[in-house]
Scaffold this active site. Structure first.
Site, mmCIF file in Angstrom:
data_model
loop_
_atom_site.group_PDB
_atom_site.id
_atom_site.type_symbol
_atom_site.label_atom_id
_atom_site.label_comp_id
_atom_site.label_asym_id
_atom_site.label_seq_id
_atom_site.Cartn_x
_atom_site.Cartn_y
_atom_site.Cartn_z
ATOM 1 C CE LYS A 96 46.425 67.711 22.759
ATOM 2 N NZ LYS A 96 46.124 67.819 21.303
ATOM 3 N NE ARG A 97 37.639 61.571 22.536
ATOM 4 C CZ ARG A 97 37.552 62.588 21.696
ATOM 5 N NH1 ARG A 97 38.432 63.571 21.787
ATOM 6 N NH2 ARG A 97 36.627 62.629 20.758
#
Length: 272
Positions: A96-97
């Site tokens: 979830k960057r």
């Protein structure tokens, strides 16, 4: 991995199951804690027991980062083992960057080149210049958070802006980004009622579906509107499979749970 290779694997295994490798040392069998690397030992056993029943594995990187350098080493060993032993498996770094462009390019390099994942999850909040660095990698897939399965999804994702829900604007806007053919999307299984309209916006894209099993999502409901001509679904189950037992037969117990899901998926696919 190309999308074509993923689809071929789905048809061969009669499965679109993704198994989440979210390892919590408080939940794995106690005897493994004596091992030098209990996280990898657990993952290896689960993978060896279930690889023929699923098409993807999804380590949530937070479960590895929480243990510092040892955890990161275990993640590295896990992905290298998967790529070496089961290269047909689609791998997802659930990281979830999402940051400004030059930072995103470093994240992409870390997960796509150094660790050699096939895909990773990315947050779209900062817009196209934070996502396009991930999309630039050939035969790698960026899985965009669109409509998630958590309770807080209603705080922003379903709010209307100029008469249209935010998640729909994310879906529509993302299609205009460079290399958008490399996009997949996270759509939570607890949001099955939204799928008909979602498929009108992204009819051909693959959807990563968390929330089946422990979070209460229903596979049949999701498949009713989520499946497309290329199957187009990767349905994730984590806790319900990997923590099926805390005994020495934990891997076999996980395989039995995975088999139950795979059989349900095979039945659905046979009806198409």
């Amino acid at each position: 991995m190309t999308t074509k290779q993923l689809i071929e694997q789905i048809h061969r295994k009669k499965s679109f199951l993704c198994i989440g490798l979210d390892v919590d040392l408080n939940k794995i069998p106690e005897f493994l804690l004596k091992e030098e690397d209990p996280i990898f030992k657990f993952n290896k056993a689960i993978i060896d027991a279930t690889h023929h029943l699923c098409v993807a594995y999804k380590p949530n990187t937070a479960f590895y980062e929480a243990y510092g350098l040892k955890g990161w080493k275990a993640l590295e060993k896990t992905i290298h083992y998967l790529n070496a032993s089961y290269p047909e498996i689609f791998t997802i770094a659930d990281a979830k960057r999402g940051d400004i462009g030059n930072t995103s390019s470093r994240y992409a390099k870390a997960f796509f080149e150094d660790l050699a994942f096939d895909s990773m999850t990315v947050a779209p909040y900062m817009g196209k210049d934070s996502v396009e660095p991930f999309l630039a990698f050939e035969n790698k897939h960026t899985i965009l958070l669109a409509l998630t399965s958590n309770e807080g999804a209603f705080d922003f994702q379903t709010k209307k802006i100029d008469g249209k829900e935010l998640y729909k604007q994310v879906l529509e806007t993302s299609k205009s980004w460079k290399n958008s053919e490399n996009l997949m999307y996270v759509i939570g299984a607890t949001k099955a009622e939204y799928l008909k309209e979602i498929r009108q916006i992204i009819p051909n894209s693959f959807l990563l579906v968390p929330g089946v099993g422990a979070q209460g999502g229903n596979l049949q409901d999701f498949c009713k509107y989520g499946l497309n001509k290329q199957i187009g679904l990767l349905v994730n189950s984590s806790r319900g499979i990997i923590y099926a037992s805390k005994n020495k037969g934990f891997a076999k117990a996980a395989a039995l749970k995975a088999f139950e899901v795979q059989q349900e998926m095979e039945e659905i696919l046979n009806q198409l």
